[in-house]
Scaffold this active site. Structure first.
Site, PDB file in Angstrom:
ATOM      1  N   ASP A   1     -11.602 -19.252   4.398  1.00 26.26           N
ATOM      2  CA  ASP A   1     -10.777 -19.768   5.177  1.00 26.26           C
ATOM      3  C   ASP A   1      -9.925 -20.947   5.717  1.00 26.26           C
ATOM      4  OD1 ASP A   1      -8.635 -16.910   5.960  1.00 26.26           O
ATOM      5  OD2 ASP A   1      -8.643 -19.113   7.489  1.00 26.26           O
TER       6      ASP A   1
ATOM      7  N   HIS B  41      -9.132 -11.032  -4.057  1.00 23.94           N
ATOM      8  CA  HIS B  41      -8.958 -12.423  -4.789  1.00 23.94           C
ATOM      9  C   HIS B  41      -8.790 -11.644  -6.280  1.00 23.94           C
ATOM     10  CE1 HIS B  41      -7.001 -15.228  -1.962  1.00 23.94           C
ATOM     11  NE2 HIS B  41      -6.757 -14.041  -1.616  1.00 23.94           N
TER      12      HIS B  41
ATOM     13  N   LYS C 238      -5.909 -19.411  -2.202  1.00 26.85           N
ATOM     14  CA  LYS C 238      -7.637 -19.651  -1.983  1.00 26.85           C
ATOM     15  C   LYS C 238      -7.961 -18.608  -0.833  1.00 26.85           C
ATOM     16  CE  LYS C 238      -4.351 -22.801   0.815  1.00 26.85           C
ATOM     17  NZ  LYS C 238      -3.559 -21.253   0.056  1.00 26.85           N
TER      18      LYS C 238
ATOM     19  N   ARG D 283       0.798  -1.137   0.197  1.00 25.75           N
ATOM     20  CA  ARG D 283       0.056   0.053  -0.068  1.00 25.75           C
ATOM     21  C   ARG D 283       1.004   0.969   0.359  1.00 25.75           C
ATOM     22  NH1 ARG D 283      -3.692  -1.505   4.820  1.00 25.75           N
ATOM     23  NH2 ARG D 283      -1.979  -2.705   5.029  1.00 25.75           N
TER      24      ARG D 283
END
Length: 383
Positions: A208, A106, A124, A46
């Site tokens: 998660d 994602h 994932k 960032r």
């Protein structure tokens, strides 16, 4: 012949990206790899300061730690710290992007990388729903780019060893499957902004933790030589809501492979779960048991059937297949990406898009059938 070298751009500087870069810096010979190699050429965060801090920390790796090999051997030479992700996507020196951002980013990050002409390894869960995943796959095809979900467990030594057991036929036809990834997570002690509690970050058990019981369902049942069902469906599902933030405290779902067997999958943030049997495939001749943890297991057991139902397997056995020393276990999937790009493949045979779509479809059913879909999607839209 010199190894094929893949040049990586890293998106995000959090814990998962730290582990991934660590493994890119480990000597490939530690895992008996000589055909492919890795370089880290750009890191995006960032801010430039955050990216540079990430870079500097690795450059200061002590000589007695395994990533020091890469620092000494040019894997991290002239790496660029970038204050935006787009600068990494646009870098002509980058061959492939590793996406290690929170779940809800994602899709956006992968789409931006593919649009910029970069191959992608995305953590994932791939996306929040099947429509997003279909769009990314279509874009990868259009751009002729490699795309893979980072299900690292599929490439571990244990996964290959288990595959050989199943191919041998010694266990016989599967009869029942169960898989569980649970942890006694202190939800009440965490701020609502914590990634496991915040729906904006895809918090809760399913997104998660759900990929891990799912990966064993895919490896032990879906890829089993006896299976003929290419599109297993969720029969039932249930979620318990964590009321402070409306994410799922636990999720469970029952999958049916027609003509073969059913599998019960479970994730839970309110219980420690099973340790010695995180995944169990019960077959005609004996049972195959994957030891905890499901994400990085190093041992499995084969058990005989009960005495009244005894099969051809007569004695219990335990088989150990550890991750190579100095590696976290993410090096193996990085090697797969390098080989696939070298061989001009758009997807991995071991982690094909069709199988990512199956698991994403399961998650869609669990979330839309349960009470957490609205909270997560509202959070996703707000980003």
């Amino acid at each position: 012949m010199a190894p094929f070298t893949i040049r990586w751009g890293i998106i995000s500087t959090g814990g998962i990206s730290t582990k991934f870069v660590h493994d890119l810096l480990v000597d490939p010979s530690s895992r008996e790899v000589s055909d492919v190699a890795h370089k880290v050429v750009a890191v995006g965060s960032r801010s430039v300061e955050s990216a540079q801090k990430f870079v500097d920390k690795f450059k200061a790796t002590p000589d007695d730690e395994s990533p020091s090999w890469g620092i000494k051997n040019g894997v991290f030479d002239r790496v660029k710290a970038r204050g935006t992700y787009q600068e990494v996507y646009d870098d002509p020196d980058v061959d492939a992007i590793y996406v290690g951002t929170p779940h809800t980013l994602h899709y956006e990050n992968t789409k931006d990388a593919l649009t910029a002409g970069k191959n992608v390894l995305c953590e994932k869960p791939f996306t929040l729903d099947s429509a997003e995943l279909d769009e990314l796959i279509a874009l990868a095809k259009e751009k002729n780019l490699f795309l893979m979900e980072a299900v690292w467990t599929r490439y571990h030594p244990l996964a290959y060893a288990v595959e050989e057991v199943l191919k041998s036929g010694k266990l016989g036809k599967p009869k029942r499957f169960t898989a569980d990834f649970s942890m006694d997570f202190p939800m009440d002690d965490k701020p609502t902004s914590h990634r496991m509690l915040d729906p904006v970050l895809g918090g809760g058990a399913l997104l998660d933790m759900g990929p891990y019981p799912s990966v064993w369902a895919m490896l032990l049942v879906h890829r089993n030589p006896y299976n003929k069902d290419t599109d297993p469906k969720v029969l039932t599902s249930y979620q318990t809501v964590y009321e402070r933030t409306n994410v799922d405290l636990n999720s469970r779902w029952l999958v049916d492979w027609k003509g073969l067997c059913q599998g019960q999958l479970l994730t839970d943030l309110g219980s420690a779960g099973l340790r010695e049997a995180t995944a169990v495939l019960q077959c005609e001749e004996g049972d195959l048991i994957i030891e905890y943890p499901p994400y990085c297991s190093e041992a499995f057991q084969i058990h005989p059937r009960p005495e009244r139902d005894l099969g051809t397997i007569k004695e219990k056995s335990r088989h150990v297949h550890p991750i190579a020393k100095g590696n976290n276990g993410m090096s193996y999937e990085a090697d797969e990406v390098a080989r696939c790009i070298r061989d001009k493949k758009l997807e991995s045979d071991r982690m094909p898009w069709t199988e990512s779509k199956i698991v994403q479809g399961w998650f869609d059913v669990v979330r839309t059938s349960g009470p957490t879909a609205t909270a997560t999607m509202k959070g996703h839209a707000s980003k």
